[in-house]
Design a protein around this motif. Structure first.
Motif, PDB file in Angstrom:
ATOM      1  N   THR A  86     -51.432 -24.152  27.904  1.00  0.00           N
ATOM      2  CA  THR A  86     -50.746 -24.133  26.617  1.00  0.00           C
ATOM      3  C   THR A  86     -50.309 -22.728  26.234  1.00  0.00           C
ATOM      4  O   THR A  86     -50.919 -21.735  26.633  1.00  0.00           O
ATOM      5  CB  THR A  86     -51.646 -24.698  25.495  1.00  0.00           C
ATOM      6  N   TRP A  87     -49.231 -22.688  25.463  1.00  0.00           N
ATOM      7  CA  TRP A  87     -48.719 -21.452  24.854  1.00  0.00           C
ATOM      8  C   TRP A  87     -48.728 -21.695  23.343  1.00  0.00           C
ATOM      9  O   TRP A  87     -48.446 -22.800  22.890  1.00  0.00           O
ATOM     10  CB  TRP A  87     -47.283 -21.190  25.287  1.00  0.00           C
ATOM     11  N   TRP A  88     -49.032 -20.651  22.558  1.00  0.00           N
ATOM     12  CA  TRP A  88     -49.021 -20.895  21.120  1.00  0.00           C
ATOM     13  C   TRP A  88     -48.654 -19.647  20.326  1.00  0.00           C
ATOM     14  O   TRP A  88     -48.782 -18.530  20.805  1.00  0.00           O
ATOM     15  CB  TRP A  88     -50.360 -21.439  20.643  1.00  0.00           C
ATOM     16  N   VAL A  89     -48.187 -19.905  19.101  1.00  0.00           N
ATOM     17  CA  VAL A  89     -47.951 -18.843  18.129  1.00  0.00           C
ATOM     18  C   VAL A  89     -48.519 -19.293  16.790  1.00  0.00           C
ATOM     19  O   VAL A  89     -48.498 -20.478  16.452  1.00  0.00           O
ATOM     20  CB  VAL A  89     -46.446 -18.515  17.961  1.00  0.00           C
ATOM     21  N   GLY A  90     -49.046 -18.329  16.042  1.00  0.00           N
ATOM     22  CA  GLY A  90     -49.515 -18.596  14.695  1.00  0.00           C
ATOM     23  C   GLY A  90     -48.588 -17.934  13.691  1.00  0.00           C
ATOM     24  O   GLY A  90     -48.037 -16.861  13.955  1.00  0.00           O
ATOM     25  N   LEU A  91     -48.410 -18.562  12.542  1.00  0.00           N
ATOM     26  CA  LEU A  91     -47.529 -18.037  11.499  1.00  0.00           C
ATOM     27  C   LEU A  91     -48.268 -17.989  10.169  1.00  0.00           C
ATOM     28  O   LEU A  91     -49.158 -18.804   9.902  1.00  0.00           O
ATOM     29  CB  LEU A  91     -46.280 -18.918  11.361  1.00  0.00           C
ATOM     30  N   LYS A  92     -47.872 -17.047   9.317  1.00  0.00           N
ATOM     31  CA  LYS A  92     -48.424 -16.959   7.973  1.00  0.00           C
ATOM     32  C   LYS A  92     -47.346 -16.377   7.062  1.00  0.00           C
ATOM     33  O   LYS A  92     -46.291 -15.944   7.527  1.00  0.00           O
ATOM     34  CB  LYS A  92     -49.662 -16.059   7.958  1.00  0.00           C
ATOM     35  N   GLY A  93     -47.596 -16.385   5.757  1.00  0.00           N
ATOM     36  CA  GLY A  93     -46.627 -15.807   4.831  1.00  0.00           C
ATOM     37  C   GLY A  93     -46.428 -16.651   3.595  1.00  0.00           C
ATOM     38  O   GLY A  93     -46.676 -17.860   3.588  1.00  0.00           O
ATOM     39  N   SER A  94     -45.949 -16.015   2.530  1.00  0.00           N
ATOM     40  CA  SER A  94     -45.801 -16.686   1.235  1.00  0.00           C
ATOM     41  C   SER A  94     -44.771 -17.802   1.259  1.00  0.00           C
ATOM     42  O   SER A  94     -44.848 -18.739   0.465  1.00  0.00           O
ATOM     43  CB  SER A  94     -45.421 -15.657   0.161  1.00  0.00           C
ATOM     44  N   ASP A  95     -43.787 -17.721   2.149  1.00  0.00           N
ATOM     45  CA  ASP A  95     -42.725 -18.739   2.183  1.00  0.00           C
ATOM     46  C   ASP A  95     -42.938 -19.788   3.267  1.00  0.00           C
ATOM     47  O   ASP A  95     -42.081 -20.646   3.477  1.00  0.00           O
ATOM     48  CB  ASP A  95     -41.366 -18.074   2.414  1.00  0.00           C
ATOM     49  N   LEU A  96     -44.082 -19.733   3.962  1.00  0.00           N
ATOM     50  CA  LEU A  96     -44.295 -20.637   5.091  1.00  0.00           C
ATOM     51  C   LEU A  96     -44.343 -22.098   4.651  1.00  0.00           C
ATOM     52  O   LEU A  96     -43.710 -22.965   5.269  1.00  0.00           O
ATOM     53  CB  LEU A  96     -45.583 -20.268   5.827  1.00  0.00           C
ATOM     54  N   GLU A  97     -45.081 -22.386   3.588  1.00  0.00           N
ATOM     55  CA  GLU A  97     -45.196 -23.775   3.139  1.00  0.00           C
ATOM     56  C   GLU A  97     -43.836 -24.345   2.750  1.00  0.00           C
ATOM     57  O   GLU A  97     -43.519 -25.502   3.047  1.00  0.00           O
ATOM     58  CB  GLU A  97     -46.170 -23.878   1.969  1.00  0.00           C
ATOM     59  N   GLU A  98     -43.022 -23.550   2.095  1.00  0.00           N
ATOM     60  CA  GLU A  98     -41.692 -24.010   1.691  1.00  0.00           C
ATOM     61  C   GLU A  98     -40.823 -24.280   2.920  1.00  0.00           C
ATOM     62  O   GLU A  98     -40.068 -25.252   2.964  1.00  0.00           O
ATOM     63  CB  GLU A  98     -41.032 -22.965   0.795  1.00  0.00           C
ATOM     64  N   PHE A  99     -40.946 -23.434   3.929  1.00  0.00           N
ATOM     65  CA  PHE A  99     -40.196 -23.650   5.173  1.00  0.00           C
ATOM     66  C   PHE A  99     -40.630 -24.951   5.839  1.00  0.00           C
ATOM     67  O   PHE A  99     -39.788 -25.759   6.261  1.00  0.00           O
ATOM     68  CB  PHE A  99     -40.427 -22.481   6.135  1.00  0.00           C
ATOM     69  N   LEU A 100     -41.929 -25.176   5.926  1.00  0.00           N
ATOM     70  CA  LEU A 100     -42.431 -26.372   6.603  1.00  0.00           C
ATOM     71  C   LEU A 100     -41.984 -27.648   5.903  1.00  0.00           C
ATOM     72  O   LEU A 100     -41.719 -28.662   6.557  1.00  0.00           O
ATOM     73  CB  LEU A 100     -43.963 -26.324   6.684  1.00  0.00           C
ATOM     74  N   LYS A 101     -41.874 -27.604   4.581  1.00  0.00           N
ATOM     75  CA  LYS A 101     -41.440 -28.789   3.836  1.00  0.00           C
ATOM     76  C   LYS A 101     -40.010 -29.190   4.182  1.00  0.00           C
ATOM     77  O   LYS A 101     -39.616 -30.331   3.965  1.00  0.00           O
ATOM     78  CB  LYS A 101     -41.560 -28.535   2.325  1.00  0.00           C
ATOM     79  N   ARG A 102     -39.236 -28.251   4.695  1.00  0.00           N
ATOM     80  CA  ARG A 102     -37.848 -28.549   5.062  1.00  0.00           C
ATOM     81  C   ARG A 102     -37.733 -29.097   6.480  1.00  0.00           C
ATOM     82  O   ARG A 102     -36.635 -29.364   6.950  1.00  0.00           O
ATOM     83  CB  ARG A 102     -36.992 -27.277   4.949  1.00  0.00           C
ATOM     84  N   THR A 103     -38.871 -29.262   7.148  1.00  0.00           N
ATOM     85  CA  THR A 103     -38.859 -29.728   8.527  1.00  0.00           C
ATOM     86  C   THR A 103     -39.837 -30.880   8.716  1.00  0.00           C
ATOM     87  O   THR A 103     -40.636 -31.194   7.832  1.00  0.00           O
ATOM     88  CB  THR A 103     -39.261 -28.601   9.500  1.00  0.00           C
ATOM     89  N   ARG A 104     -39.787 -31.481   9.908  1.00  0.00           N
ATOM     90  CA  ARG A 104     -40.727 -32.539  10.260  1.00  0.00           C
ATOM     91  C   ARG A 104     -42.082 -31.982  10.685  1.00  0.00           C
ATOM     92  O   ARG A 104     -42.993 -32.745  11.002  1.00  0.00           O
ATOM     93  CB  ARG A 104     -40.149 -33.387  11.404  1.00  0.00           C
ATOM     94  N   LEU A 105     -42.224 -30.678  10.693  1.00  0.00           N
ATOM     95  CA  LEU A 105     -43.472 -30.065  11.123  1.00  0.00           C
ATOM     96  C   LEU A 105     -44.553 -30.166  10.054  1.00  0.00           C
ATOM     97  O   LEU A 105     -45.731 -29.989  10.342  1.00  0.00           O
ATOM     98  CB  LEU A 105     -43.241 -28.583  11.456  1.00  0.00           C
ATOM     99  N   ASN A 106     -44.165 -30.441   8.839  1.00  0.00           N
ATOM    100  CA  ASN A 106     -45.094 -30.363   7.711  1.00  0.00           C
ATOM    101  C   ASN A 106     -46.198 -31.400   7.769  1.00  0.00           C
ATOM    102  O   ASN A 106     -47.345 -31.121   7.429  1.00  0.00           O
ATOM    103  CB  ASN A 106     -44.327 -30.511   6.392  1.00  0.00           C
ATOM    104  N   ASP A 107     -45.874 -32.631   8.207  1.00  0.00           N
ATOM    105  CA  ASP A 107     -46.835 -33.734   8.130  1.00  0.00           C
ATOM    106  C   ASP A 107     -47.209 -34.286   9.499  1.00  0.00           C
ATOM    107  O   ASP A 107     -47.628 -35.431   9.612  1.00  0.00           O
ATOM    108  CB  ASP A 107     -46.256 -34.864   7.266  1.00  0.00           C
ATOM    109  N   GLN A 108     -47.049 -33.499  10.533  1.00  0.00           N
ATOM    110  CA  GLN A 108     -47.337 -33.985  11.873  1.00  0.00           C
ATOM    111  C   GLN A 108     -48.478 -33.214  12.520  1.00  0.00           C
ATOM    112  O   GLN A 108     -48.756 -32.067  12.169  1.00  0.00           O
ATOM    113  CB  GLN A 108     -46.088 -33.872  12.762  1.00  0.00           C
ATOM    114  N   ASP A 109     -49.141 -33.878  13.452  1.00  0.00           N
ATOM    115  CA  ASP A 109     -50.147 -33.226  14.284  1.00  0.00           C
ATOM    116  C   ASP A 109     -49.588 -32.934  15.673  1.00  0.00           C
ATOM    117  O   ASP A 109     -49.930 -31.927  16.282  1.00  0.00           O
ATOM    118  CB  ASP A 109     -51.385 -34.112  14.446  1.00  0.00           C
TER     119      ASP A 109
END
Length: 272
Positions: A86-109
């Motif tokens: 596996t390859w991975w990246v981690g993300l953080k930041g004040s606008d991250l949650e807002e970004f995720l809400k605009r994508t299908r990544l927000n509610d998926q495993d």
């Protein structure tokens, strides 16, 4: 065996990289931990394994990526004969949650990346470059982070999500969607993502309700429509194959004969 696992202390930004890593699992390797990063996106390059995220368990046979979020309890298990890499990246930041809400990544495993996914290429570039060079400018990481966000937004945009009818069961909605779109390329992983349900859960509930798996039902719909068109139209077999969503004549002919016992031509001749 971790080939690389680096944490970053990049100057604050709205969304920034918090870690990246590459890991080749050993046979039967298993370990658990609680996710501390805000958001971690993994790509499974090869091999097989099982991941348990809180109370949900997934096999890598059904996806090629998974998402971890802060606070989740995660257990990884590498396959005995073909452990995953596996390859991975981690993300953080004040606008991250807002970004995720605009994508299908927000509610998926778990998720499936597109073939030759730009997002995967960027994840691998970030990890490979970090492995080779430990003196990389923060500005390089910021540039790649925003390129990755752009690629993820395009690949997993919310406009691909189907709006659910709260008065109708999800499985019924999948059934109706297949009936309406049987002629389109329908992939079970994509259907599950669109309706916000895991692939395994969709498989189980659909079969319980209709006695067929979603894949079997899609084929039934295609063959039933093909029989109708063979009986009621003068369209050529190749035209019918295209109209019901088969890529080529030979695949269609094989599926039709397996289902009906006749080739498409034989089926048409039987009523004349």
């Amino acid at each position: 065996m971790k080939e690389i696992w680096k944490h970053f202390d990049i100057s604050p930004d709205n969304i920034t990289l918090s870690e990246c890593g590459i890991q080749q699992f050993l046979p039967n390797q298993t370990y658990s931990y609680v996710v501390t990063e805000k958001f971690v996106l993994h790509y499974i390059e090869k091999g097989h394994g099982i991941i348990r995220i809180n109370d949900r368990t997934y096999s890598s046979n059904g996806h090629n990526g998974y998402i971890l979020k802060q606070g989740q309890v995660v257990t990884y298990s590498g396959n005995r004969n073909d452990p995953w890499k596996t390859w991975w990246v981690g993300l953080k930041g004040s606008d991250l949650e807002e970004f995720l809400k605009r994508t299908r990544l927000n509610d998926q495993d778990v998720l499936e990346f597109e073939e030759k996914s730009p997002a995967v290429l960027l994840i691998k570039e970030i990890c490979k470059t970090t492995e080779r060079n430990h003196e990389i400018s923060d500005f390089w990481y910021k540039k790649k982070t925003y390129s990755l966000l752009e690629a993820l937004e395009k690949e997993f945009s919310n406009d691909k999500i189907i709006i659910l009818n709260s008065n109708q069961d999800i499985v019924e909605q999948v059934y109706a969607h297949i009936c309406k779109n049987y002629h389109s390329p329908l992939k079970i992983n994509e259907l599950a993502s669109q309706f916000g349900i895991s692939r395994s859960r969709l498989f189980t509930r659909f079969k319980e309700r209709y006695g067929k798996t979603p894949k079997q039902f899609i084929l039934i719909m295609k063959i039933d429509k093909a029989r109708q068109m063979l009986d009621e139209t003068s369209d050529s077999v190749s035209e019918i194959a295209q109209k019901i969503g088969f890529g080529d004549y030979f695949t269609f002919e094989k599926a039709f004969k397996k289902s009906t016992g006749f080739s498409p031509t034989e089926w048409r001749r039987r009523i004349h």
